[in-house]
Design a protein around this motif. Structure first.
Motif, PDB file in Angstrom:
ATOM      1  N   ARG A 102       0.513  -0.962   0.158  1.00 31.43           N
ATOM      2  CA  ARG A 102       0.007   0.124   0.189  1.00 31.43           C
ATOM      3  C   ARG A 102       1.111   0.874   0.328  1.00 31.43           C
ATOM      4  NH1 ARG A 102      -2.482   0.360   4.418  1.00 31.43           N
ATOM      5  NH2 ARG A 102      -1.452  -1.454   5.700  1.00 31.43           N
ATOM      6  N   ALA A 103       2.540   1.122   0.852  1.00 27.46           N
ATOM      7  CA  ALA A 103       2.632   2.375   0.977  1.00 27.46           C
ATOM      8  C   ALA A 103       3.636   2.976  -0.790  1.00 27.46           C
ATOM      9  CB  ALA A 103       3.323   2.311   1.712  1.00 27.46           C
ATOM     10  N   TYR A 104       3.542   1.367  -0.619  1.00 26.22           N
ATOM     11  CA  TYR A 104       4.477   1.214  -2.445  1.00 26.22           C
ATOM     12  C   TYR A 104       4.245   2.094  -3.711  1.00 26.22           C
ATOM     13  CZ  TYR A 104       9.665   1.282  -0.064  1.00 26.22           C
ATOM     14  OH  TYR A 104      10.508   1.848   0.233  1.00 26.22           O
ATOM     15  N   GLU A 105       2.495   1.652  -4.035  1.00 28.33           N
ATOM     16  CA  GLU A 105       1.913   2.264  -4.739  1.00 28.33           C
ATOM     17  C   GLU A 105       1.991   3.303  -5.922  1.00 28.33           C
ATOM     18  OE1 GLU A 105      -2.911   1.875  -6.468  1.00 28.33           O
ATOM     19  OE2 GLU A 105      -2.839   1.860  -4.006  1.00 28.33           O
ATOM     20  N   PRO A 106       3.030   4.387  -4.975  1.00 30.19           N
ATOM     21  CA  PRO A 106       2.625   5.820  -5.511  1.00 30.19           C
ATOM     22  C   PRO A 106       4.424   5.574  -6.802  1.00 30.19           C
ATOM     23  CG  PRO A 106       1.935   6.092  -3.542  1.00 30.19           C
ATOM     24  CD  PRO A 106       2.505   4.337  -3.080  1.00 30.19           C
ATOM     25  N   ILE A 107       5.356   4.360  -5.642  1.00 34.94           N
ATOM     26  CA  ILE A 107       6.702   3.995  -6.409  1.00 34.94           C
ATOM     27  C   ILE A 107       5.698   3.520  -7.754  1.00 34.94           C
ATOM     28  CG2 ILE A 107       8.817   3.467  -6.257  1.00 34.94           C
ATOM     29  CD1 ILE A 107       8.375   5.672  -4.253  1.00 34.94           C
ATOM     30  N   VAL A 110       6.047   3.660   5.338  1.00 35.21           N
ATOM     31  CA  VAL A 110       4.758   3.808   6.522  1.00 35.21           C
ATOM     32  C   VAL A 110       2.553   3.351   6.153  1.00 35.21           C
ATOM     33  CG1 VAL A 110       3.247   6.218   8.077  1.00 35.21           C
ATOM     34  CG2 VAL A 110       5.932   6.227   6.898  1.00 35.21           C
ATOM     35  N   ASP A 111       2.377   3.441   6.961  1.00 38.13           N
ATOM     36  CA  ASP A 111       1.127   3.111   6.535  1.00 38.13           C
ATOM     37  C   ASP A 111       0.231   3.814   6.175  1.00 38.13           C
ATOM     38  OD1 ASP A 111      -1.989   2.470   6.102  1.00 38.13           O
ATOM     39  OD2 ASP A 111      -1.249   1.490   7.584  1.00 38.13           O
ATOM     40  N   PRO A 112      -0.063   4.281   4.273  1.00 32.87           N
ATOM     41  CA  PRO A 112      -0.647   5.288   3.993  1.00 32.87           C
ATOM     42  C   PRO A 112      -2.523   5.696   4.891  1.00 32.87           C
ATOM     43  CG  PRO A 112      -1.187   3.539   2.204  1.00 32.87           C
ATOM     44  CD  PRO A 112      -0.039   3.465   3.622  1.00 32.87           C
ATOM     45  N   ASP A 113      -2.787   5.054   5.294  1.00 34.14           N
ATOM     46  CA  ASP A 113      -3.986   5.027   6.399  1.00 34.14           C
ATOM     47  C   ASP A 113      -3.519   5.787   7.884  1.00 34.14           C
ATOM     48  OD1 ASP A 113      -5.234   3.520   4.388  1.00 34.14           O
ATOM     49  OD2 ASP A 113      -5.551   1.830   5.802  1.00 34.14           O
ATOM     50  N   THR A 114      -2.033   6.163   7.905  1.00 31.88           N
ATOM     51  CA  THR A 114      -2.386   6.903   9.139  1.00 31.88           C
ATOM     52  C   THR A 114      -1.916   8.462   8.535  1.00 31.88           C
ATOM     53  OG1 THR A 114       0.007   7.089   8.529  1.00 31.88           O
ATOM     54  CG2 THR A 114      -1.027   5.460  10.301  1.00 31.88           C
ATOM     55  N   GLY A 115      -2.202   8.421   7.466  1.00 33.26           N
ATOM     56  CA  GLY A 115      -2.037  10.053   7.412  1.00 33.26           C
ATOM     57  C   GLY A 115      -0.994  11.109   7.635  1.00 33.26           C
ATOM     58  N   LYS A 116      -0.719  12.455   7.404  1.00 30.44           N
ATOM     59  CA  LYS A 116       0.825  12.812   7.068  1.00 30.44           C
ATOM     60  C   LYS A 116       0.078  13.397   8.353  1.00 30.44           C
ATOM     61  CE  LYS A 116       1.107  13.572   2.339  1.00 30.44           C
ATOM     62  NZ  LYS A 116       2.373  12.993   1.709  1.00 30.44           N
ATOM     63  N   LYS A 117       0.691  12.640   9.480  1.00 32.92           N
ATOM     64  CA  LYS A 117       1.227  12.731  10.786  1.00 32.92           C
ATOM     65  C   LYS A 117       2.151  12.630  11.504  1.00 32.92           C
ATOM     66  CE  LYS A 117      -4.000  11.607  12.171  1.00 32.92           C
ATOM     67  NZ  LYS A 117      -4.395  10.269  12.221  1.00 32.92           N
ATOM     68  N   GLY A 118       3.487  12.635  10.921  1.00 35.00           N
ATOM     69  CA  GLY A 118       4.883  12.904  10.917  1.00 35.00           C
ATOM     70  C   GLY A 118       5.279  11.276  11.369  1.00 35.00           C
ATOM     71  N   THR A 119       4.846  10.152  10.823  1.00 40.74           N
ATOM     72  CA  THR A 119       4.920   9.058  11.616  1.00 40.74           C
ATOM     73  C   THR A 119       5.833   8.681  10.995  1.00 40.74           C
ATOM     74  OG1 THR A 119       2.397   8.534  12.124  1.00 40.74           O
ATOM     75  CG2 THR A 119       4.133   6.626  12.152  1.00 40.74           C
ATOM     76  N   GLY A 120       6.166   8.317   9.609  1.00 37.72           N
ATOM     77  CA  GLY A 120       7.287   8.483   8.932  1.00 37.72           C
ATOM     78  C   GLY A 120       8.420   8.976   9.408  1.00 37.72           C
ATOM     79  N   SER A 121       8.386  10.314  10.042  1.00 33.70           N
ATOM     80  CA  SER A 121      10.013  11.408  10.434  1.00 33.70           C
ATOM     81  C   SER A 121      10.023  11.196  12.040  1.00 33.70           C
ATOM     82  CB  SER A 121       9.590  12.659  10.390  1.00 33.70           C
ATOM     83  OG  SER A 121       8.904  13.374   9.881  1.00 33.70           O
TER      84      SER A 121
END
Length: 163
Positions: free
Chosen positions: A22-27, A89-100
């Motif tokens: 799911r995370a790599y779908e844009p790639i 990063v799970d795309p379902d988490t939204g852009k909340k800074g989880t990856g950072s």
């Protein structure tokens, strides 16, 4: 909400595969050939078994994963230090800074404070529209490039961890 970092186990393989695809779908849509973008369960298990594959878990659910290929492992990075490889990063988490948050934890707690690594490296595709800039904003600097035969030039970046 209880968050914890830990090493992945083989029991995590199915959840990690789902998160990664799911995370790599844009790639995949960009046509960039990253191994994780087309992972299967065998590749996930290989990553867990042969690399330091970490997860960020919240209330029993994996939110993100990041792996280190070690200099002594079967697929070392180019500079003799741990090499960040599989980051999702799970795309379902939204852009909340989880990856950072996960990247900072890995850089500080694992790499700098535990492994005492002087720096860390990673590689990304020259064709990716925003990853190089994102890593540069996080303190990474370009360190080299190489054609690995994947249809793009791999840009290597390094980040100093010890003074």
């Amino acid at each position: 909400m209880s968050r914890q970092y830990r090493l992945a186990t083989e029991r995590d393989a199915d959840e990690l595969l789902s998160l990664t695809l799911r995370a790599y779908e844009p790639i995949r849509k960009l046509g960039i050939n990253f191994a994780a973008a087309t992972a299967d369960k065998e590749l996930v298990l290989n990553n867990i078994q042969k690399n330091a594959c970490y997860v960020l878990e919240e209330d029993g659910r994996i939110l993100a994963t990041i792996s280190l290929r070690m200099p002594w492992g079967p697929n070392p990075g180019p500079y003799g230090v741990p090499h960040i490889w599989w980051f999702a990063v799970d795309p379902d988490t939204g852009k909340k800074g989880t990856g950072s948050e996960m990247l900072e934890w890995l850089e500080n707690t694992v790499l700098r404070d535990t492994l005492k690594a002087p720096f860390v490296s990673l590689g990304t595709a020259d064709k990716h529209p925003w990853l190089i800039g994102m890593y540069e904003r996080k303190g990474y600097v370009r360190a080299g490039e190489k054609d690995l035969g994947k249809g793009h030039i791999t840009i290597y970046l390094k980040k100093q961890l010890q003074n």
